[in-house]
Design an enzyme around this catalytic site. Structure first.
Site, PDB file in Angstrom:
ATOM      1  N   GLY A 179       0.830  -1.190   0.000  1.00  0.00           N
ATOM      2  CA  GLY A 179       0.000   0.000   0.000  1.00  0.00           C
ATOM      3  C   GLY A 179       0.867   1.243   0.000  1.00  0.00           C
ATOM      4  O   GLY A 179       1.985   1.227   0.516  1.00  0.00           O
ATOM      5  N   GLN A 199       3.130   9.966   1.191  1.00  0.00           N
ATOM      6  CA  GLN A 199       4.424   9.277   1.194  1.00  0.00           C
ATOM      7  C   GLN A 199       5.275   9.603  -0.034  1.00  0.00           C
ATOM      8  O   GLN A 199       6.466   9.286  -0.071  1.00  0.00           O
ATOM      9  CB  GLN A 199       4.218   7.756   1.252  1.00  0.00           C
ATOM     10  CG  GLN A 199       3.599   7.283   2.556  1.00  0.00           C
ATOM     11  CD  GLN A 199       3.486   5.776   2.561  1.00  0.00           C
ATOM     12  OE1 GLN A 199       2.530   5.226   2.043  1.00  0.00           O
ATOM     13  NE2 GLN A 199       4.484   5.101   3.122  1.00  0.00           N
ATOM     14  N   CYS A 213       6.266  -0.044   7.100  1.00  0.00           N
ATOM     15  CA  CYS A 213       5.870   1.112   6.303  1.00  0.00           C
ATOM     16  C   CYS A 213       7.055   1.540   5.448  1.00  0.00           C
ATOM     17  O   CYS A 213       8.179   1.610   5.950  1.00  0.00           O
ATOM     18  CB  CYS A 213       5.449   2.249   7.240  1.00  0.00           C
ATOM     19  SG  CYS A 213       4.900   3.730   6.377  1.00  0.00           S
ATOM     20  N   LEU A 214       6.805   1.820   4.184  1.00  0.00           N
ATOM     21  CA  LEU A 214       7.889   2.259   3.298  1.00  0.00           C
ATOM     22  C   LEU A 214       8.517   3.566   3.789  1.00  0.00           C
ATOM     23  O   LEU A 214       9.643   3.881   3.437  1.00  0.00           O
ATOM     24  CB  LEU A 214       7.368   2.434   1.864  1.00  0.00           C
ATOM     25  CG  LEU A 214       6.918   1.143   1.153  1.00  0.00           C
ATOM     26  CD1 LEU A 214       6.280   1.474  -0.192  1.00  0.00           C
ATOM     27  CD2 LEU A 214       8.073   0.179   0.975  1.00  0.00           C
ATOM     28  N   HIS A 245      -4.092   1.145   7.633  1.00  0.00           N
ATOM     29  CA  HIS A 245      -2.738   1.725   7.700  1.00  0.00           C
ATOM     30  C   HIS A 245      -2.616   2.894   6.708  1.00  0.00           C
ATOM     31  O   HIS A 245      -2.124   3.970   7.069  1.00  0.00           O
ATOM     32  CB  HIS A 245      -1.705   0.629   7.395  1.00  0.00           C
ATOM     33  CG  HIS A 245      -0.288   1.106   7.328  1.00  0.00           C
ATOM     34  ND1 HIS A 245       0.684   0.697   8.222  1.00  0.00           N
ATOM     35  CD2 HIS A 245       0.336   1.955   6.452  1.00  0.00           C
ATOM     36  CE1 HIS A 245       1.832   1.298   7.898  1.00  0.00           C
ATOM     37  NE2 HIS A 245       1.650   2.048   6.825  1.00  0.00           N
ATOM     38  N   GLU A 246      -3.079   2.682   5.481  1.00  0.00           N
ATOM     39  CA  GLU A 246      -2.960   3.731   4.457  1.00  0.00           C
ATOM     40  C   GLU A 246      -3.878   4.908   4.765  1.00  0.00           C
ATOM     41  O   GLU A 246      -3.498   6.068   4.561  1.00  0.00           O
ATOM     42  CB  GLU A 246      -3.278   3.170   3.065  1.00  0.00           C
ATOM     43  CG  GLU A 246      -2.350   2.052   2.602  1.00  0.00           C
ATOM     44  CD  GLU A 246      -0.873   2.363   2.777  1.00  0.00           C
ATOM     45  OE1 GLU A 246      -0.486   3.538   2.650  1.00  0.00           O
ATOM     46  OE2 GLU A 246      -0.113   1.431   3.070  1.00  0.00           O
ATOM     47  N   HIS A 282      -2.341   7.399   7.038  1.00  0.00           N
ATOM     48  CA  HIS A 282      -1.378   8.312   6.405  1.00  0.00           C
ATOM     49  C   HIS A 282      -2.045   9.616   5.963  1.00  0.00           C
ATOM     50  O   HIS A 282      -1.418  10.673   5.963  1.00  0.00           O
ATOM     51  CB  HIS A 282      -0.750   7.657   5.169  1.00  0.00           C
ATOM     52  CG  HIS A 282       0.438   6.794   5.463  1.00  0.00           C
ATOM     53  ND1 HIS A 282       1.595   7.283   6.023  1.00  0.00           N
ATOM     54  CD2 HIS A 282       0.662   5.464   5.257  1.00  0.00           C
ATOM     55  CE1 HIS A 282       2.476   6.296   6.153  1.00  0.00           C
ATOM     56  NE2 HIS A 282       1.935   5.180   5.698  1.00  0.00           N
TER      57      HIS A 282
HETATM   58 NI    NI Z   1       2.840   3.300   5.636  1.00  0.00          NI
END
Ligand code: NI
Length: 163
Positions: free
Chosen positions: A44, A49, A88-89, A130-131, A134
């Site tokens: 995701g 991000q 998480c990226l 999670h997304e 953000h």
């Molecule tokens: Ni993330």
């Protein structure tokens, strides 16, 4: 491929703005986000991000279809919660269990601005929550006990110390 913004950048802490313009530029952005997700082996990716403070995220989980969520809202959450390991990226190399509702109902718009509803469970419900966070400037480490967060972030900053 787009550069992923990592923790410490203010854009990850801002509340993202709703998308009003469903033009072809949005399609270009979404395609680039899917490409980035694939290259980085993620499931995701939310627009903040990549430095775009707009309410949009993409999801591409194994054995699932690629899905875009624009101006999403989580309209229902189950009382039942479950702990599951997240990463998480934007905080590379850090993984930890996060407790979240097991099921959620989501409303969002697709790439053409068409509204849709989804009731989701399991891994997809996890990724969507999670997304979605953000878009409100919330990171998964905000949802774990403080002591564990401090320990993990110490590890993260030690590894990522500027040389
Ligand atoms: Ni993330």
């Amino acid at each position: 491929m787009l550069d992923i913004i990592t923790i410490g950048d203010e854009v990850l802490r801002q509340k993202a703005e709703p998308i009003k313009d469903f033009s072809s530029e949005l399609g270009i952005l979404v395609d680039a986000m899917f490409d980035t997700l694939k290259i980085d082996d993620g499931v995701g990716l939310a627009a903040p991000q990549i430095g775009v403070s707009q309410r949009l995220f993409v999801v591409d989980i194994p054995d699932g279809e690629k899905k875009v969520f624009i101006n999403p809202e989580i309209v229902e959450t189950s009382q039942e919660t479950v702990a599951f390991e997240e990463g998480c990226l934007s905080i590379p190399g850090i993984y930890t269990d996060v407790v979240r509702p097991k099921r959620v109902a989501v409303q969002a718009r697709d790439i053409n601005g068409k509204p849709f509803n989804m009731n989701v469970d399991g891994f997809l419900a996890r990724v969507i929550q999670h997304e979605f966070d953000h878009l409100n400037g919330v990171l998964f480490i905000d949802r774990i006990p403080e002591e564990r967060r401090e320990r993990l972030m110490k590890t993260y900053y030690k590894r990522n110390k500027k040389k």
